[in-house]
Enzyme design. Structure first.
Site, short mmCIF file in Angstrom:
data_model
loop_
_atom_site.label_atom_id
_atom_site.label_comp_id
_atom_site.label_asym_id
_atom_site.label_seq_id
_atom_site.Cartn_x
_atom_site.Cartn_y
_atom_site.Cartn_z
N LEU A 67 0.64 -1.31 -0.20
CA LEU A 67 -0.09 -0.38 -0.18
C LEU A 67 0.60 1.38 -0.04
O LEU A 67 0.57 2.43 -0.31
CB LEU A 67 -1.37 0.36 0.84
N ARG A 68 2.46 1.19 0.44
CA ARG A 68 3.04 2.38 -0.33
C ARG A 68 3.05 3.35 1.31
O ARG A 68 3.46 4.04 1.70
CB ARG A 68 3.05 2.75 -1.11
N ASP A 309 -0.21 -9.22 -5.54
CA ASP A 309 1.32 -9.09 -5.17
C ASP A 309 1.25 -8.05 -5.81
O ASP A 309 2.27 -7.65 -6.47
CB ASP A 309 2.58 -9.98 -6.30
#
Lengths: 431, 324
Positions: A67-68, A309
């Protein structure tokens, strides 16, 4: 609030349900599953969803999605990515430990949990780091991570060079009752490569990653799993040979599971074409033989889960000569349609496909989810199996538009996603 | 897939890779080069074909000789030439390749001649230039060096005439060689009888058969009766990467000496894209010997590049003689 999901074709692989049923939801839980049309005298719904012509299944569970956040909020955030997730019917996401800071202590786990409560539309699970700062040297406080909520520990994309540390980490994880999530690769064979080592790398003059980069690591890890008896899960298997080795280990009774990505199931090395950076991904897209082996591994139940992924990237990350681009594919919103495509291709039955996205990942994570049964949280995905949509990268809700599946035609579309009985995504009105 | 090099009518728009180009086109390039060869022998070494055009040499990798031949070729066609050595300029400061390109385009150039250390760089640039701009690949990573391959084919044609009769051996580091890849593609397209590669396995790409070549690890076997021997430069870094143990052993096993050359046909020609490492891939007396055409290759390079530049910029093939 009381909700009735009426007239849908309910498919729950875990309980082997496949038929017209109504689902009754109250206080965030499933309270009853009735044959469609019957009306419980003591249940009056405040609202209902007409699921006629639609399929109702457990909410999808994605074993690996980045999700950064924390660390790369300029690229994507918990808010933007969970929005994409629920649009894709995904109600639970598992975050790998390579955030910034790394999930190697309970504070980071708690931060993500708090962030999840504030901003996430879907449920978040975390896999903690196997070693401190993912450096491959010192063990993390795995018991503390487990207590803070981590469903397992793993190495993300950092190599585990020392077999001794790997052995110790597995022994310790096993003692703490934790599953280890492995990205298996030999860094000396992988680091310089950006495509599969084969006819395409030869033709394009790109550094290749040989099959042995994965198989050597899988072989070593399987031997250590046998020795330590840790419960282990391999992420993103990409070679047919690794599937064979995992099959043998399972036959021996070792507690080993594995997942594959939709892109490895559908694409192969030739899809890189003329240096198409949208196909730049690690592990790389491999040969047709590998793709066939992965598909058979799925069909034969050696691989039991499909996971996106998900790696959202901004436009610049893919804009340049191939080896200078960042690897990764944005996959939350294509997870379901690409999995259902395997049903169209006669590789899986519909029930098997849904199991790969729901009950099987839930078992791997050891969470009580991925099924439609009485008293379970009402995490539900409803989709139209007869829609006609085209994958349009620009219209993805994810901050990452980096998908090689642009232009693919899909015949299904999520119409509703519910978490704890609440509608978090609905197709007609958006959110 | 490769057809973005060609316009809809099949004419060259960019020159990025030999792959996807048909034999008549390669022959046409060599025929044009034949005509341009005479220009270098004239008193005034110029033809006005590209007068008024601006050609930018965009070299991200250092190369004096290739850049100089492109510059000479452009000037003999009367074009204006700008040399940009990007390694010292903006890119070193972090400017993206695309930004560099757009900044240069704002200066209204007609052609970019690009050399870059990354495979696929020329293709990437070609995808992003304005519609009227042409891109010539002067070497991208390990992928392609199509102008070199063309001048090599031109050289072979001048000496040997008929490709299908020939057996051609390429000796050396094929794995890292953009020259070898382009040569193999050109030889195959021109219908050469047999292509051999001679190297230890460490210096060969995986699946070499997929290139359509016969593989030899023993130079004495590989050179038997060949008509053309192309030797490739061995870069010093290869010892560091655990690919070969030493240049001494390399010369012993794979260096082209007079003795080994005798295994080829008596009239076999010896080629090398340059620069040569004497005593590593080739013995001095072979490089300077009667069978060597290495220096001719350099001369041919100018004519070939003149041909390719003029064809991509849409100039007509007829040579306008400029006598004075």
């Amino acid at each position: 609030m009381k909700l009735r999901i009426a007239n849908g074709r309910v498919i729950d692989p875990a309980s082997q349900i496949d038929g017209q049923h109504d689902i009754l939801v109250a206080d965030g839980k499933i309270v009853a599953i009735e044959t469609a049309g019957t009306t419980s005298s003591d249940f009056t719904a405040d609202t209902s969803i007409d699921a006629g012509g639609l399929i109702v299944c457990p909410g999808l569970i994605d074993l690996c999605a980045r999700l950064r956040e924390p660390g790369q909020e300029h690229t994507a955030t918990v808010a933007s990515e969970t929005l994409a997730a629920v649009k894709g019917g995904i109600t639970s996401l598992c975050i790998p430990p390579d955030t910034d800071p790394v999930i190697d202590n309970p504070a980071v786990t708690e931060y993500i949990e708090d962030k999840g409560k504030d901003a996430a539309l879907s449920k978040l699970f975390t896999v903690g780091a196997l070693t401190q700062n993912l450096e491959g040297k010192l063990l993390t406080e795995m018991a503390a991570l487990k207590a803070a909520g981590c469903v397992g520990v793993g190495n993300a994309y950092t190599p585990l060079k020392s077999s001794l540390v790997q052995q110790r980490a597995m022994e310790y994880a096993a003692s703490m009752g934790l599953t280890i999530f492995i990205n298996a690769f030999d860094s000396s064979l992988q680091t310089k490569g950006c495509v599969h080592q084969g006819a395409i790398s030869t033709r394009l003059g790109l550094n290749g990653i040989p099959e042995t980069a994965e198989t050597i690591a899988v072989a070593r890890d399987l031997l250590l799993i046998e020795q330590t008896n840790v419960r282990a899960h391999f992420h993103q298997i990409s070679t047919a040979r690794a599937v064979e080795m995992i099959a043998m280990a399972q036959q021996k009774g070792l507690p080993v599971t594995a997942d594959i990505t939709p892109h490895h199931l559908h694409l192969a090395e030739h899809d890189v074409g003329n240096f198409d950076s949208l196909c730049h991904v690690i592990p790389p897209l491999r040969s047709i033989r590998d793709r066939d082996g992965l598909q058979q591994g799925l069909r034969n139940g050696i691989i039991t889960a499909i996971s996106s992924d998900h790696q959202p990237l901004d436009e610049d990350a893919k804009m340049g000569p191939f080896d200078e681009t960042t690897p990764g594919i944005s996959g939350l919103e294509t997870l379901l349609p690409l999995t259902l495509r395997l049903v169209d291709d006669d590789l899986l039955t519909l029930s098997q496909a849904i199991a790969c996205l729901t009950f099987n990942p839930a078992s791997i994570l050891g969470i009580d989810s991925g099924r439609i049964n009485v008293n379970a949280p009402a995490d539900i995905c409803i989709f139209n199996p007869d829609a006609h949509t085209t994958c349009n990268p620009d219209r993805l809700l994810s901050a990452g538009k980096n998908t090689p599946f642009g232009g693919w035609l899909f015949n299904n579309e999520v119409t509703h996603t519910l978490i704890n009985g609440k509608i978090v995504f609905q197709l007609t009105t958006g959110l | 897939m490769i057809n973005n090099q060609l316009t809809d009518s099949g004419r060259l728009r960019h020159f990025l890779t030999i792959e996807g180009l048909k034999r008549p086109l390669l022959t046409e390039i060599m025929d044009h080069a034949e005509q341009f060869s005479s220009v270098s022998n004239q008193h005034v070494k110029k033809v006005p074909l590209l007068r008024g055009k601006t050609i930018v040499n965009l070299f991200f990798e250092n190369s004096t000789r290739t850049r100089t031949t492109f510059e000479l070729a452009a000037k003999r066609l009367s074009a204006d030439v700008i040399n940009l050595n990007i390694s010292t300029s903006a890119t070193a400061k972090g400017e993206s390749l695309l930004d560099t390109l757009h900044n240069l385009e704002a200066m209204h150039s007609d052609m970019f001649v690009v050399r870059h250390s990354q495979s696929g760089a020329a293709e990437f640039i070609a995808q992003h230039v304005a519609p009227h701009v042409s891109v010539i690949n002067a070497g991208d990573g390990c992928h392609a060096h199509p102008t070199q391959a063309m001048l090599d084919m031109f050289t072979i044609r001048r000496h040997k005439k008929h490709f299908p009769d020939l057996s051609v051996a390429i000796v050396g580091d094929i794995l890292h060689s953009r020259v070898a890849r382009s040569q193999i593609q050109a030889l195959a397209t021109l219908g050469v009888g047999e292509i051999r590669v001679i190297a230890p396995q460490t210096l060969l790409p995986s699946n070499p058969q997929s290139l359509g070549v016969h593989v030899f690890h023993d130079i004495e076997e590989g050179l038997k009766n060949v008509d053309v021997v192309i030797t490739l430069r061995l870069q010093n870094e290869r010892m560091q990467g655990a690919l070969i143990p030493s240049s001494r052993e390399y010369f012993d096993r794979y260096g082209l000496t007079q003795g080994k050359l005798k295994l080829a046909k008596p009239d076999a020609i010896v080629m090398h894209p340059g620069p040569i490492n004497r005593g590593v891939e080739i013995a001095s007396n072979v490089a300077d010997g009667p069978q060597s055409v290495i220096l001719e290759q350099v001369t041919h390079g100018i004519a070939i590049r003149m041909a390719i530049m003029s064809m991509t910029l849409g100039a007509r093939a007829e040579l306008q003689e400029n006598r004075s």
